[in-house]
Design an enzyme around this catalytic site. Structure first.
Site, PDB file in Angstrom:
ATOM      1  CG  HIS A  54       0.602 -37.127 -25.278  1.00 44.80           C
ATOM      2  ND1 HIS A  54       0.540 -37.849 -26.446  1.00 44.80           N
ATOM      3  CD2 HIS A  54       0.176 -35.877 -25.576  1.00 44.80           C
ATOM      4  CE1 HIS A  54       0.104 -37.051 -27.420  1.00 44.80           C
ATOM      5  NE2 HIS A  54      -0.135 -35.852 -26.911  1.00 44.80           N
ATOM      6  CB  SER A  68      -2.456 -34.766 -28.953  1.00 48.02           C
ATOM      7  OG  SER A  68      -1.138 -34.679 -29.363  1.00 48.02           O
ATOM      8  CG  ASP A 104       1.237 -40.800 -27.767  1.00 48.80           C
ATOM      9  OD1 ASP A 104       1.826 -40.183 -26.869  1.00 48.80           O
ATOM     10  OD2 ASP A 104       0.221 -40.360 -28.340  1.00 48.80           O
TER      11      ASP A 104
END
Ligand SMILES: *[C@@H]1O[C@H](CO)[C@@H](O)[C@H](O)[C@H]1NC(C)=O
Ligand SMILES: *[C@@H]1O[C@H](CO)[C@@H](O)[C@H](O)[C@H]1NC(C)=O
Ligand SMILES: *[C@@H]1O[C@H](CO)[C@@H](O)[C@H](O)[C@H]1NC(C)=O
Ligand SMILES: *[C@@H]1O[C@H](CO)[C@@H](O)[C@H](O)[C@H]1NC(C)=O
Ligand SMILES: *[C@@H]1O[C@H](CO)[C@@H](O)[C@H](O)[C@H]1NC(C)=O
Ligand SMILES: *[C@@H]1O[C@H](CO)[C@@H](O)[C@H](O)[C@H]1NC(C)=O
Ligand SMILES: *[C@@H]1O[C@H](CO)[C@@H](O)[C@H](O)[C@H]1NC(C)=O
Ligand SMILES: *[C@@H]1O[C@H](CO)[C@@H](O)[C@H](O)[C@H]1NC(C)=O
Ligand SMILES: *[C@@H]1O[C@H](CO)[C@@H](O)[C@H](O)[C@H]1NC(C)=O
Ligand SMILES: *[C@@H]1O[C@H](CO)[C@@H](O)[C@H](O)[C@H]1NC(C)=O
Ligand SMILES: *[C@@H]1O[C@H](CO)[C@@H](O)[C@H](O)[C@H]1NC(C)=O
Length: 744
Positions: free
Chosen positions: A207, A532, A150
């Site tokens: 994220h 995600s 990620d």
């Protein structure tokens, strides 16, 4: 503002790095990163790194390889791969690649693809309770290592505290690249950066922090977002370890394929048990498995017993939008949860409609204000809330009804008091909340249309927004969200994708924290949506299953998740799509994950890594292409290839013409030793489905029994697609397989 500045610094810093290669004949401006596949070295001792490296270096152009490994040479080589492929990533010109093609041992090269990120309450929604049941039985995932590829991780976040965490297992070989190892503890046991080796694997945006904490964050009390959805934030596997492999840019969300491959190469080497990838190709960028770095690397991972959970993409609701569709990975779509943060729209005629809002503001207008739907027509289009339209229609101090695609800044600039953001027809019911510059409430397409009709019906429309706050228990949950990518798979339409759905809408989890201590508490958690977010839910659940059943293969874990998934919502009706109609298998896959049931599936459909070889041959790939995926020496001509639907998969995607089709399946008993199962078929009109035998019995654990299923078209119907359900039933067990049937 900060992120824009830093992005600029990034771009400026790129040019000197490229300019460093000055003594190369080819035009350095044409350099691109290629992923180069070469034969496995036949001679020498390649357990010694240097030998493998010199084998790879021997493929680089002579102009830059005169002295074995000089600086220029080193700067052209981007990554050496040891596990994911036999090959490397290097910066080359097209001419240099042409020369390389003539070298013995060269297989193929392609310019790397650019991948992208597929951008507290959920454990209880998924039936996980702290002191009982599956969470306890699986020991909260204790000892299992989840590798997350990620945008890095915010290591000081309370979700990554290591209270009660055991030290990493002895097999762990990973590294911590935070300065002095400071960011790592017994929760984050590894963190590396494959995007820029000179920088720490920090996540400056959020994220990677969000996905990691969803998979394996520890318990944090009083987590909330702007005071809403207050509760205990915790990941799916709170006692699992995390290893972050940064391969994505934390500001713009792009992930160079060569970096993702390098991250996966390291994760395999380091000894992770589960891989979580919330990344993939962009909309409609489909790549055959032999040209897809993630699919290839994931195969090597699965061969080593590593479970791979991956996002389906946010390119729905159109068909054929699913990415990450190789059958050895768990492809995860996104669904809603039963929690919403409700704001209602109260119209001047006393009608009230619920919508959702993040409640960033204390001063949402609760008195009736003039309501306006600004539209103008020009020759080419109808423009709603565009800057031009807002110039010609007065919105000052009014509640402004706009389409979701409109930029709230334009309405703020024009003096609007608040916005009602309505979905278009395609997005339908799916409401995703987000931060915004202007007070707003988001409403479904149907509600938006009702508000429009009201505006039309009166000369002085008004509206007030009434804040209701966090509401739990929405009976229509889970429902499939519009953005979740849909099947069929383009690359392998005979495999049903996505496999399963999990929570991916308005998910609260840890958010950006810099390496320095947290000062702005507003950003400790954030609420975001995407496949995600659903992917790491399944990664954490896979870790729980791995902890409870260390002997299960990746395919067995996947089968357990799929055959036990819920096919109905909280009110017992079929799971709905964003348009209020039952979701088809190309949207929902096998259903919505039910972790506790997955822990005790009764039967599983197992697949050994070698079983994928006849399947890949059946896709008509060349020997070289199959070798590129599975490694080693493969000759399709020397084995019987199989149809896609013949793979021992827990679901079916059938393309049915006039001739009947029969497929074999083998189930393995992982439940009580002595049980008999009866098949149950729900066949649609126009298709006959027969099971042979229709009753199967087991006398011991791990016993395997085969059956066959035959599909026959009995009548021409006017539809191109239909669906069916197959279950094996025994007492409390229902081993369910969805069947998608396309008529050809
Ligand atoms: C990598 O990071 C270093 C240190 O921040 C920086 O000097 C360099 O320019 C970066 N390289 C790239 C390619 O961004
Ligand atoms: C290869 O190298 C390793 C480590 O240096 C050594 O243990 C091994 O014996 C070598 N094998 C061969 C065949 O030379
Ligand atoms: C969240 O809940 C906790 C425990 O119930 C409470 O102490 C805290 O004040 C709440 N926070 C907010 C912002 O509501
Ligand atoms: C994202 O940022 C990286 C630098 O960190 C840059 O190389 C890349 O081109 C950017 N991609 C996009 C789509 O802006
Ligand atoms: C007309 O609509 C098109 C499409 O939205 C837009 O690009 C254009 O600027 C508009 N022209 C005027 C004069 O508003
Ligand atoms: C509003 O009224 C006009 C004229 O009666 C009609 O053409 C239009 O379809 C109406 N719009 C809505 C959203 O009801
Ligand atoms: C592979 O080729 C065979 C023979 O031409 C054909 O029948 C089959 O449909 C092909 N399979 C796929 C997946 O394209
Ligand atoms: C399915 O199983 C039957 C019985 O074992 C066998 O004869 C047949 O060849 C199998 N079909 C395929 C496609 O492997
Ligand atoms: C299962 O049934 C077989 C044959 O009836 C018997 O020998 C065996 O002991 C049984 N096993 C269990 C666990 O009940
Ligand atoms: C298909 O046929 C059914 C009745 O057999 C009918 O109700 C339906 O409207 C038809 N659909 C289409 C798309 O023609
Ligand atoms: C199969 O099961 C799903 C989920 O319960 C349901 O929506 C669908 O209608 C079923 N299909 C048939 C043909 O009954």
């Amino acid at each position: 503002m900060a992120s824009i500045l830093i992005s600029l610094i990034f771009i400026i810093s790129f040019s000197p790095a490229i300019a460093g290669i000055s003594n190369v004949e080819s035009d350095i401006n044409d350099l691109q990163t290629y992923i180069v596949y070469v034969q496995e070295p036949k001679h020498g001792n390649f357990s010694k790194e240097i030998d493998l490296e010199s084998w790879y270096h021997s493929f680089l152009p002579a102009t830059i390889s005169s002295n074995s490994i000089d600086d220029d040479h080193q700067s052209r080589m981007v990554h050496y791969y040891r596990h994911v492929i036999s090959g490397f990533a290097a910066r080359l010109t097209a001419e240099e690649v042409k020369v390389m093609e003539t070298k013995s041992g060269f297989i193929s090269a392609h310019v790397e693809n650019t991948l992208q990120l597929h951008t507290t309450h959920t454990p209880r929604f998924l039936g996980l309770h702290q002191n009982s049941g599956f969470w306890k039985d699986s020991n909260f995932g204790k000892g299992v290592i989840i590798g997350v590829v990620d945008s890095g991780i915010g290591p000081t976040h309370p979700s990554f505290g290591d209270k009660d965490m055991p030290p990493p297992p002895a097999k762990w070989r990973g590294k911590c690249e935070f300065a002095g190892g400071a960011g790592c503890n017994n929760k984050i046991i590894g963190a590396r950066n494959f995007l820029n080796k000179s920088e720490p694997p920090t996540d400056n945006e959020g994220h990677g922090t969000h996905t990691s904490s969803t998979a394996a964050g520890t318990f944090v009390n009083g987590a909330n977002i702007l005071g809403q959805a207050n509760g205990t934030a915790v990941g799916m596997a709170p006692l699992a370890h995390l290893a972050m492999y940064k391969a994505c840019d934390d500001y713009n969300g792009t992930c160079p394929e060569s970096s993702v491959s390098a991250a996966l190469d390291a994760a395999i080497e380091d000894g992770v048990d589960v891989l979580s990838l919330s990344i993939g190709l962009g909309p409609y960028q489909h790549k055959e498995f032999h040209a897809n770095a993630i699919a290839i690397a994931a195969f090597k991972a699965v061969k080593k017993g590593i479970f791979v959970s991956i996002s389906a993409g946010n390119w729905g609701p159109k068909p054929f939008s699913v990415v990450n569709d190789a059958p050895w990975m768990l492809t995860v779509g996104a669904s809603t949860t039963d929690r919403s943060i409700v704001t209602s729209v109260q119209l001047g005629n006393q009608e009230t409609y619920d919508g959702e809002s993040l409640l960033q503001w204390t001063d949402i207008p609760s008195e009736q204000l003039p309501l306006v739907y600004p539209v103008t027509k020009n020759a080419s289009a109808t423009t709603n809330c565009s800057p031009e339209t807002l110039k010609s229609i007065d919105v000052k101090g009014k509640v402004v009804l706009c389409l979701l695609s409109v930029n709230p800044q334009d309405v703020l600039d024009a003096g609007g008091a608040a916005m009602i953001l309505m979905n278009n027809e395609l997005i339908g019911d799916s409401i995703v909340v987000a931060r915004s510059v202007l007070r707003n409430v988001r409403v479904s397409y149907m509600v938006g249309e009702s508000i429009k009709a009201y505006i039309n019906s009166t000369s002085s429309p008004t509206a007030a927004l009434v804040v209701k706050g966090t509401v739990i228990g929405e009976k229509s949950a889970p429902a499939i969200v519009a953005f979740s990518s849909r099947g069929p798979s383009t690359v392998s339409p005979g495999i049903l994708k996505p496999d399963v759905v999990g929570p991916g809408v308005n998910i609260i989890a840890a958010w950006r924290t810099a390496v320095e201590p947290i000062t702005n508490t507003e950003y400790i958690f954030d609420i975001i949506s995407g496949t995600s977010m659903s992917c790491p839910h399944l990664s954490g659940i896979a870790a729980l299953l791995k902890s409870a059943h260390p002997d299960w293969s990746p395919a067995a874990i996947k089968s357990a998740i799929m055959t036990t998934a819920d096919t109905v919502n909280l009110e017992g009706k079929p799971i709905l799509d964003r348009n209020h109609l039952p979701a088809d298998p190309f949207a929902v896959g096998a259903g919505h994950v039910n972790p506790s049931k997955a822990n005790d599936p009764g039967l599983i459909y197992d697949i050994q890594p070698d079983d994928y070889i006849p399947y890949l041959c059946g896709l008509n790939y060349t020997d070289q292409q199959v070798q590129g995926i599975v490694g080693g020496d493969v000759q399709c001509s020397k084995m019987s290839s199989i149809a896609e639907a013949e793979l021992n998969y827990p679901s079916f995607s059938i393309r049915l013409g006039s001739s009947p089709q029969t497929y074999n399946r083998t189930v393995t008993n992982v439940g009580p030793a002595n049980l008999s199962y009866t098949s149950q078929i729900v066949a649609p009109e126009g298709v006959e489905i027969t099971i042979q035998p229709d009753k199967i019995s087991f006398t011991e654990k791990n016993q395997k029994v085969a059956y066959s299923v035959t599909f026959t078209r009995t009548k021409n119907t006017n539809t191109s697609f239909t669906q069916a359900n197959l279950s094996w039933i025994s007492g409390r067990y229902a081993v369910k397989s969805p069947i998608a049937i396309s008529f050809i």
